[in-house]
Design an enzyme around this catalytic site. Structure first.
Site, short mmCIF file in Angstrom:
data_model
loop_
_atom_site.label_atom_id
_atom_site.label_comp_id
_atom_site.label_asym_id
_atom_site.label_seq_id
_atom_site.Cartn_x
_atom_site.Cartn_y
_atom_site.Cartn_z
N LYS A 156 0.86 -1.18 0.00
CA LYS A 156 0.00 0.00 0.00
C LYS A 156 0.90 1.24 0.00
CE LYS A 156 -3.73 2.05 2.79
NZ LYS A 156 -4.56 1.88 4.00
N SER A 191 -9.44 1.92 3.10
CA SER A 191 -8.61 2.69 2.21
C SER A 191 -7.60 1.85 1.43
CB SER A 191 -7.85 3.75 3.01
OG SER A 191 -6.99 3.15 3.95
N SER A 221 -9.51 -0.44 7.30
CA SER A 221 -8.99 -0.33 5.93
C SER A 221 -8.37 -1.59 5.34
CB SER A 221 -7.97 0.79 5.85
OG SER A 221 -8.65 2.00 5.71
N1 GLN Z 1 -12.66 4.11 6.65
C1 GLN Z 1 -11.97 4.51 7.82
C2 GLN Z 1 -11.58 5.95 7.72
O1 GLN Z 1 -11.87 6.55 6.75
C3 GLN Z 1 -10.79 3.62 8.04
C4 GLN Z 1 -9.54 4.07 7.42
C5 GLN Z 1 -8.38 3.20 7.73
O2 GLN Z 1 -8.51 2.18 8.39
N2 GLN Z 1 -7.22 3.65 7.32
O3 GLN Z 1 -10.98 6.51 8.59
#
Ligand code: GLN
Length: 473
Positions: free
Chosen positions: A76, A151, A175
Site C-alpha cells: 500500500k 482505504s 482499511s
Molecule cells: N474508513 C476509515 C476511515 O476513513 C478507516 C480508514 C483506515 O482504516 N485507514 O478513517
C-alpha cells in the site's frame, strides 16, 4: 500460468521445476498490464522485480532462499521502501522518495519476498471507498462499476484480481478488512503493537496497524510471522515473542464465540448477509461450538468516538506536510506563511482537509474537554466492555460490512461514508486483532466477508479458527 492462491502451491511448482520465479513475476506483470483499468497500482517495479526474480532463481538452485521465496507482494502506498516513491495517494508528496525502508519491508525482503509495486489507496488512508485518492478511484474486480472499499482498495483489488499473490495494507478503522470483504479476500489486522509501524506514514498513531491481505489464511499467517515482533525503531511494537502462526493452523478444540446481537440484528445490515451469519451460527453450534448472543449496547458510540480521536491524531500527524522540509511547495507562495497555507491548500484533497479541520477543532482549547477528552473516556469504556466479553469468549463474531460494495460515485455525504465503518472500528478502538474472511457471494454477485475479533495477542488462535472456517486449499 495458473492463478495461484497460496504460496505453498507456488513453492511446490518451483521445487518441481515447472515454473521459475522469473516466469512468475513476468506473468504477474502481464496481468497487471492487462488489468490497468482497475487502477490498482500506482507504480510497478517491472525491471527491479524481474531482476530480483532472476537472483532468487539462483538462490533456489543453491538452496539458500528465504521462506517467502515465490511470494510476489504489493505495498500500500503509505509504506516506505528505500529509494522508491511513497505518496500516500496524495498530490502533496507525489514525488517523494523514501530514504529508508519500513521495518515490514526489510523483514519481507530478508525472507526473499518480491515487492512488485505500490498500490493505490485513499489519500493518507482516509476513506472507505478508495475514491479519495488523488490518482483516481480503483475499480472492484468483481464488478467494475463498484468501489473496492478503502482505504487499502488498490491492495485488495490487486490480490482479488490475481495481480500479485498478497499485499500489505494498513488498518486504522477497517482499511484492511472492509475492502477485503468487498473484494472477496482475507484481510487481517493484528493486535495494536504486534507489527512495527516504523516507516508507515502515520494517519492515527494509536490506531494504525499494518497487516496482510491474501487469498488464504495460511499465507496471512506466514506473512504475519515474518513482519511481526519487537522493533527498536518503534517503541509501541511489542517485544512479546512471535509464535510460528503458519504451523499452528489446526484448530481442534471447541470454540466459545459471542456474537453481538445489536450487530447481527442491525436494521442497516443487508438481510442476506444477516441470514448468512445466522446460518453460520447454527452450523457452528451443530458442530459442537458454543455460540451465544451477547449484548453490546454501545454501537452508536463507535463511529463518533473513532472519528473524534482519529481526526485529532491526524491533524497532528499531518502537520509535518508543510511544503518546507519535504513535499510539494506551492509555486504561488510569496512568504513563509503562504508557503504553508498554499502548499497545504493545493496539495491536500477535500477529505484530508475536512479531517484536519475537524481534528484541530476537537483539540482546540475551548472544545478539548467536550470532544477530545470525552472521546478518550468513551474509548476506555468501549475497550473495557469489549474485553469483558472476551473474558468469557474466545472470539466475537460480527459482520465486516453492512452491505456489499456500493457503486462508484454513489455516496456523497461524509457521514454516510463514515457509517460504513460501523462494524470495523471496534477492533481499532480496542487494539484487538480482527480478521475478515470471505464467506460467500450475495445474489447480486458480489462477495462479502464475516469478521472475527480475538483476544489481545491471540493471533495464533484467531488464525487457526479462521482456517477452520475457511480452510486453506
Ligand atoms: N474508513 C476509515 C476511515 O476513513 C478507516 C480508514 C483506515 O482504516 N485507514 O478513517
Amino acid at each position: 500460468m495458473k492463478n495461484y492462491t497460496t504460496l505453498s502451491s507456488i513453492q511446490a511448482d518451483l521445487k518441481a521445476g515447472t515454473i521459475t520465479c522469473h516466469d512468475l513475476v513476468r506473468d504477474y506483470i502481464y496481468k497487471i498490464e492487462t488489468n490497468k483499468h482497475l487502477n490498482a497500482f500506482l507504480e510497478v517495479y517491472t525491471d527491479e522485480a524481474l531482476h530480483l526474480a532472476k537472483e532468487l532463481d539462483k538462490k533456489l538452485q543453491a538452496g539458500t532462499a528465504g521462506k517467502l521465496a515465490g511470494m510476489v507482494i504489493a505495498m500500500k502506498d503509505v509504506i516506505c521502501h528505500k529509494d522508491h516513491r511513497v505518496s500516500a495517494s496524495s498530490k502533496l508528496i507525489e514525488n517523494f522518495t523514501s530514504l529508508y525502508s519500513a521495518t515490514v519491508v526489510e523483514r519481507l525482503l530478508a525472507e526473499d519476498a518480491i515487492i512488485i509495486g505500490r498500490t493505490n489507496c485513499d489519500e493518507f488512508a482516509m476513506g472507505s471507498s478508495n475514491e479519495n485518492s488523488a490518482f483516481g478511484p480503483v475499480l472492484n474486480p468483481h464488478d467494475n462499476s463498484k468501489v473496492p472499499g478503502g482505504s487499502s482498495g488498490g491492495s485488495t483489488a490487486a490480490v482479488a484480481a490475481g495481480l500479485c499473490l498478497a499485499a500489505l495494507g494498513t488498518d486504522t478503522g477497517g482499511s484492511i478488512r472492509q475492502p477485503s470483504s468487498f473484494c472477496g479476500v482475507v484481510g487481517f489486522k493484528p493486535t495494536y503493537g504486534r507489527v512495527s509501524r516504523y516507516g508507515l506514514l502515520a494517519y492515527a498513531s494509536s490506531f494504525d496497524q499494518i497487516g496482510p491481505i491474501t487469498h488464504s489464511i495460511a499465507d496471512a499467517a506466514l506473512i504475519l510471522e515474518v513482519i511481526a515482533g519487537k522493533d527498536n525503531y518503534d517503541s509501541t511494537a511489542s517485544s512479546k515473542e512471535v509464535p510460528s502462526y503458519s504451523t499452528k493452523l489446526n484448530y481442534s478444540g471447541k470454540a466459545k464465540i459471542g456474537y453481538i446481537s445489536e450487530c447481527i440484528n442491525n436494521p442497516h445490515l443487508d438481510s442476506e448477509i444477516a441470514t448468512h451469519l445466522k446460518n453460520l451460527i447454527k452450523k457452528l453450534q451443530d458442530e459442537g461450538h458454543t455460540v451465544e448472543a451477547v449484548s453490546f449496547p454501545f454501537l452508536e458510540y463507535m463511529v463518533p468516538t473513532y472519528y473524534v480521536l482519529t481526526t485529532a491524531e491526524a491533524s497532528s500527524n499531518l502537520s509535518r506536510y508543510g511544503g518546507v522540509i519535504y513535499g510539494r511547495r506551492s509555486s504561488n507562495a510569496t512568504d513563509i506563511n503562504s508557503i504553508y497555507v498554499k502548499s497545504r491548500t493545493e496539495g491536500f484533497g477535500e477529505e484530508v482537509k475536512r479531517r484536519i479541520m475537524l481534528g484541530t477543532f476537537v483539540l482546540s482549547a475551548g472544545y478539548y474537554d467536550a470532544y477530545y477528552s470525552k472521546a478518550q473516556k468513551v474509548r476506555r469504556i468501549l475497550q473495557d466492555k469489549t474485553l469483558e466479553i472476551l473474558k468469557s469468549y474466545d472470539f466475537i463474531l460480527l459482520p465486516t460490512t453492512p452491505k456489499t460494495a456500493f457503486a462508484i460515485d454513489s455516496v456523497h455525504d461524509p457521514v454516510t461514508m463514515y457509517l460504513e465503518d460501523i462494524f470495523t472500528v471496534q477492533a481499532n478502538l480496542t487494539g484487538l486483532p480482527a480478521i475478515s474472511i470471505p464467506m460467500g457471494k450475495h445474489t447480486n454477485g458480489l462477495p462479502f466477508g464475516i469478521q472475527l475479533i480475538g483476544n489481545k495477542f491471540e493471533e495464533a488462535n484467531l488464525l487457526a479458527f479462521s482456517n477452520y472456517l475457511y480452510p486453506t486449499k
